[in-house]
Design a protein around this motif. Sequence first.
Motif, PDB file in Angstrom:
ATOM      1  N   GLU A 112       0.699  -1.109  -0.022  1.00 19.22           N
ATOM      2  CA  GLU A 112       0.283   0.033   0.052  1.00 19.22           C
ATOM      3  C   GLU A 112       0.760   0.650   0.095  1.00 19.22           C
ATOM      4  OE1 GLU A 112      -2.489  -0.822   3.591  1.00 19.22           O
ATOM      5  OE2 GLU A 112      -4.046  -1.952   2.068  1.00 19.22           O
ATOM      6  N   ALA A 113       1.899   1.675   0.710  1.00 15.66           N
ATOM      7  CA  ALA A 113       3.145   2.093   0.766  1.00 15.66           C
ATOM      8  C   ALA A 113       3.006   2.770  -0.708  1.00 15.66           C
ATOM      9  CB  ALA A 113       4.329   2.182   1.417  1.00 15.66           C
ATOM     10  N   TYR A 114       3.903   1.346  -1.386  1.00 16.39           N
ATOM     11  CA  TYR A 114       4.364   1.979  -2.805  1.00 16.39           C
ATOM     12  C   TYR A 114       3.236   2.206  -3.763  1.00 16.39           C
ATOM     13  CZ  TYR A 114       9.511   0.803  -1.399  1.00 16.39           C
ATOM     14  OH  TYR A 114      10.465   1.312  -1.414  1.00 16.39           O
ATOM     15  N   ASP A 115       2.263   1.576  -3.620  1.00 16.92           N
ATOM     16  CA  ASP A 115       0.846   1.843  -4.085  1.00 16.92           C
ATOM     17  C   ASP A 115       1.094   3.604  -4.099  1.00 16.92           C
ATOM     18  OD1 ASP A 115       0.206  -0.213  -5.307  1.00 16.92           O
ATOM     19  OD2 ASP A 115      -1.516  -0.670  -3.946  1.00 16.92           O
ATOM     20  N   ALA A 116       0.861   3.661  -3.277  1.00 21.97           N
ATOM     21  CA  ALA A 116       0.388   5.778  -2.731  1.00 21.97           C
ATOM     22  C   ALA A 116       1.592   6.288  -3.298  1.00 21.97           C
ATOM     23  CB  ALA A 116       0.100   5.763  -1.504  1.00 21.97           C
ATOM     24  N   VAL A 117       2.974   6.214  -3.297  1.00 30.53           N
ATOM     25  CA  VAL A 117       3.823   6.925  -4.045  1.00 30.53           C
ATOM     26  C   VAL A 117       4.087   6.310  -5.289  1.00 30.53           C
ATOM     27  CG1 VAL A 117       4.903   7.618  -2.088  1.00 30.53           C
ATOM     28  CG2 VAL A 117       5.587   5.857  -3.180  1.00 30.53           C
ATOM     29  N   ALA A 118       3.686   5.799  -6.091  1.00 31.17           N
ATOM     30  CA  ALA A 118       3.905   4.823  -7.416  1.00 31.17           C
ATOM     31  C   ALA A 118       4.988   5.690  -7.782  1.00 31.17           C
ATOM     32  CB  ALA A 118       3.572   3.650  -7.877  1.00 31.17           C
ATOM     33  N   ALA A 119       4.098   6.592  -8.786  1.00 31.28           N
ATOM     34  CA  ALA A 119       3.999   7.730  -9.838  1.00 31.28           C
ATOM     35  C   ALA A 119       5.279   8.406  -9.820  1.00 31.28           C
ATOM     36  CB  ALA A 119       2.631   8.623 -10.363  1.00 31.28           C
ATOM     37  N   LEU A 120       5.591   8.647  -8.124  1.00 27.98           N
ATOM     38  CA  LEU A 120       6.238   9.729  -8.194  1.00 27.98           C
ATOM     39  C   LEU A 120       7.823   8.880  -8.362  1.00 27.98           C
ATOM     40  CD1 LEU A 120       7.493  12.621  -6.404  1.00 27.98           C
ATOM     41  CD2 LEU A 120       6.619  11.339  -4.537  1.00 27.98           C
ATOM     42  N   TYR A 121       7.881   7.685  -7.557  1.00 24.76           N
ATOM     43  CA  TYR A 121       8.889   6.822  -7.117  1.00 24.76           C
ATOM     44  C   TYR A 121       9.722   6.481  -8.679  1.00 24.76           C
ATOM     45  CZ  TYR A 121      11.803   2.738  -6.055  1.00 24.76           C
ATOM     46  OH  TYR A 121      12.665   1.954  -5.926  1.00 24.76           O
ATOM     47  N   ALA A 122       8.348   6.182  -9.713  1.00 19.55           N
ATOM     48  CA  ALA A 122       8.585   5.897 -11.004  1.00 19.55           C
ATOM     49  C   ALA A 122       9.614   7.472 -11.424  1.00 19.55           C
ATOM     50  CB  ALA A 122       7.621   5.914 -12.155  1.00 19.55           C
ATOM     51  N   ASP A 123       9.128   8.361 -11.366  1.00 23.54           N
ATOM     52  CA  ASP A 123       9.749   9.829 -12.039  1.00 23.54           C
ATOM     53  C   ASP A 123      11.408   9.977 -11.593  1.00 23.54           C
ATOM     54  OD1 ASP A 123       7.773  10.403 -13.695  1.00 23.54           O
ATOM     55  OD2 ASP A 123       6.746  11.958 -12.341  1.00 23.54           O
ATOM     56  N   LEU A 124      10.858   9.800  -9.735  1.00 21.80           N
ATOM     57  CA  LEU A 124      12.473  10.236  -9.237  1.00 21.80           C
ATOM     58  C   LEU A 124      13.892   9.269  -9.843  1.00 21.80           C
ATOM     59  CD1 LEU A 124      13.441  11.911  -6.696  1.00 21.80           C
ATOM     60  CD2 LEU A 124      12.777   9.823  -5.357  1.00 21.80           C
ATOM     61  N   PHE A 125      12.963   7.496 -10.498  1.00 21.20           N
ATOM     62  CA  PHE A 125      14.108   6.707 -10.548  1.00 21.20           C
ATOM     63  C   PHE A 125      14.398   6.693 -11.621  1.00 21.20           C
ATOM     64  CE2 PHE A 125      13.926   6.426  -6.267  1.00 21.20           C
ATOM     65  CZ  PHE A 125      14.413   6.219  -5.561  1.00 21.20           C
ATOM     66  N   ARG A 126      13.935   7.437 -12.738  1.00 23.89           N
ATOM     67  CA  ARG A 126      14.357   6.736 -14.021  1.00 23.89           C
ATOM     68  C   ARG A 126      15.277   7.833 -14.887  1.00 23.89           C
ATOM     69  NH1 ARG A 126       9.101   9.388 -15.115  1.00 23.89           N
ATOM     70  NH2 ARG A 126       8.611   7.365 -16.582  1.00 23.89           N
ATOM     71  N   GLY A 127      16.198   7.303 -14.809  1.00 20.44           N
ATOM     72  CA  GLY A 127      17.228   7.355 -14.916  1.00 20.44           C
ATOM     73  C   GLY A 127      18.522   7.800 -14.378  1.00 20.44           C
ATOM     74  N   ALA A 128      18.053   6.903 -13.114  1.00 17.82           N
ATOM     75  CA  ALA A 128      19.177   6.302 -11.443  1.00 17.82           C
ATOM     76  C   ALA A 128      19.983   6.167 -12.099  1.00 17.82           C
ATOM     77  CB  ALA A 128      18.378   6.053 -10.545  1.00 17.82           C
ATOM     78  N   LEU A 129      20.232   5.442 -13.101  1.00 17.83           N
ATOM     79  CA  LEU A 129      22.022   4.373 -13.048  1.00 17.83           C
ATOM     80  C   LEU A 129      22.489   5.560 -14.554  1.00 17.83           C
ATOM     81  CD1 LEU A 129      20.221   0.910 -13.967  1.00 17.83           C
ATOM     82  CD2 LEU A 129      21.477   1.794 -11.999  1.00 17.83           C
ATOM     83  N   ASP A 130      21.315   6.365 -15.055  1.00 17.81           N
ATOM     84  CA  ASP A 130      23.337   7.155 -15.486  1.00 17.81           C
ATOM     85  C   ASP A 130      24.438   7.528 -14.951  1.00 17.81           C
ATOM     86  OD1 ASP A 130      21.092   6.725 -17.030  1.00 17.81           O
ATOM     87  OD2 ASP A 130      20.219   8.469 -17.559  1.00 17.81           O
ATOM     88  N   ASP A 131      23.822   8.162 -13.309  1.00 12.47           N
ATOM     89  CA  ASP A 131      25.105   8.717 -12.944  1.00 12.47           C
ATOM     90  C   ASP A 131      25.341   7.887 -12.327  1.00 12.47           C
ATOM     91  OD1 ASP A 131      23.343   9.152 -11.393  1.00 12.47           O
ATOM     92  OD2 ASP A 131      24.187  11.011 -10.883  1.00 12.47           O
ATOM     93  N   GLN A 132      25.814   6.204 -12.719  1.00 11.11           N
ATOM     94  CA  GLN A 132      25.663   5.000 -11.669  1.00 11.11           C
ATOM     95  C   GLN A 132      26.470   4.563 -11.968  1.00 11.11           C
ATOM     96  OE1 GLN A 132      26.491   5.817  -8.076  1.00 11.11           O
ATOM     97  NE2 GLN A 132      24.692   7.281  -7.757  1.00 11.11           N
ATOM     98  N   PRO A 133      27.902   4.761 -12.210  1.00  8.38           N
ATOM     99  CA  PRO A 133      28.887   3.736 -12.540  1.00  8.38           C
ATOM    100  C   PRO A 133      29.012   2.037 -12.123  1.00  8.38           C
ATOM    101  CG  PRO A 133      29.693   5.179 -12.110  1.00  8.38           C
ATOM    102  CD  PRO A 133      29.162   6.444 -12.106  1.00  8.38           C
ATOM    103  N   LEU A 134      29.572   2.217 -10.732  1.00  7.69           N
ATOM    104  CA  LEU A 134      29.760   1.427  -9.806  1.00  7.69           C
ATOM    105  C   LEU A 134      28.280   0.422 -10.162  1.00  7.69           C
ATOM    106  CD1 LEU A 134      31.832   2.792  -6.581  1.00  7.69           C
ATOM    107  CD2 LEU A 134      31.932   1.488  -8.702  1.00  7.69           C
ATOM    108  N   ASP A 135      26.596   0.959  -9.593  1.00  6.99           N
ATOM    109  CA  ASP A 135      25.509   0.124  -9.990  1.00  6.99           C
ATOM    110  C   ASP A 135      25.820  -0.168 -11.437  1.00  6.99           C
ATOM    111  OD1 ASP A 135      25.922   1.232  -7.497  1.00  6.99           O
ATOM    112  OD2 ASP A 135      23.690   2.137  -7.846  1.00  6.99           O
ATOM    113  N   ARG A 136      25.799   0.461 -12.614  1.00  7.38           N
ATOM    114  CA  ARG A 136      25.945  -0.693 -13.631  1.00  7.38           C
ATOM    115  C   ARG A 136      26.997  -1.625 -13.762  1.00  7.38           C
ATOM    116  NH1 ARG A 136      26.076   5.201 -15.310  1.00  7.38           N
ATOM    117  NH2 ARG A 136      28.181   4.922 -16.357  1.00  7.38           N
TER     118      ARG A 136
END
Length: 212
Positions: free
Chosen positions: A13-37
């Motif tokens: 239920e918590a993630y349902d409530a913030v899903a759209a915001l979360y998707a926008d926030l983490f879109r492209g999150a890997l772009d500036d994280q070379p260690l994660d990639r």
Amino acid sequence: MTASSSYLRVTAEAYDAVAALYADLFRGALDDQPLDRAALAVFAEVVRTAGGGPVAELGCGPGHVTAYLRKLGLDVSGLDLSPVMIDLARREYPDLRFEVGSMDALDLADGELGGIVSWYSVIHTPPQELPAYFSEFCRVLAPGGHLLLGFFESEGAPVTPFDHKAAPAYRWPIDDLAALARQAGFVEVGRVLREPGEGERYRQGRLLMRRQ
């Protein structure tokens, strides 16, 4: 309702409530994280080297990591507790398969998968529940299959709850998390710790494990 099912309901239920915001926030999150990639690329390579097979991202959220794994050449699908997250993932990546479900009770045959990615999803699991999750991961992985964990590391402290914006969550000592996975039947392949980046509060951990 059991304590376990109550915690799953609260998380969904918590993630349902913030899903759209979360998707926008983490879109492209890997772009500036070379260690994660790099961690994801190593996972993809060892899965292929071990013989391939289907891969599941468990706790996939809006699907950005699932899509990245597909770009790395893996036969990947995503699963998440949150129906709203899964709807977003299906709309954003219509050529990938996403399902609603819980990673503690996977609708998969024994040994069906070549790999599992749990990218910041076990952080919401109460510590006493986590051994059962690792046992389930081990069950559905083929012998020699790989597990990649992404999580917040506790920086010398014991398992530590913290104020995650969506749902109750825990930071783990990397040694303790690796020990729990070993008890379930995994061996450690490698680990990465990186310091917090801009806008991050905590050290980040990655553990690559292999089913014996």
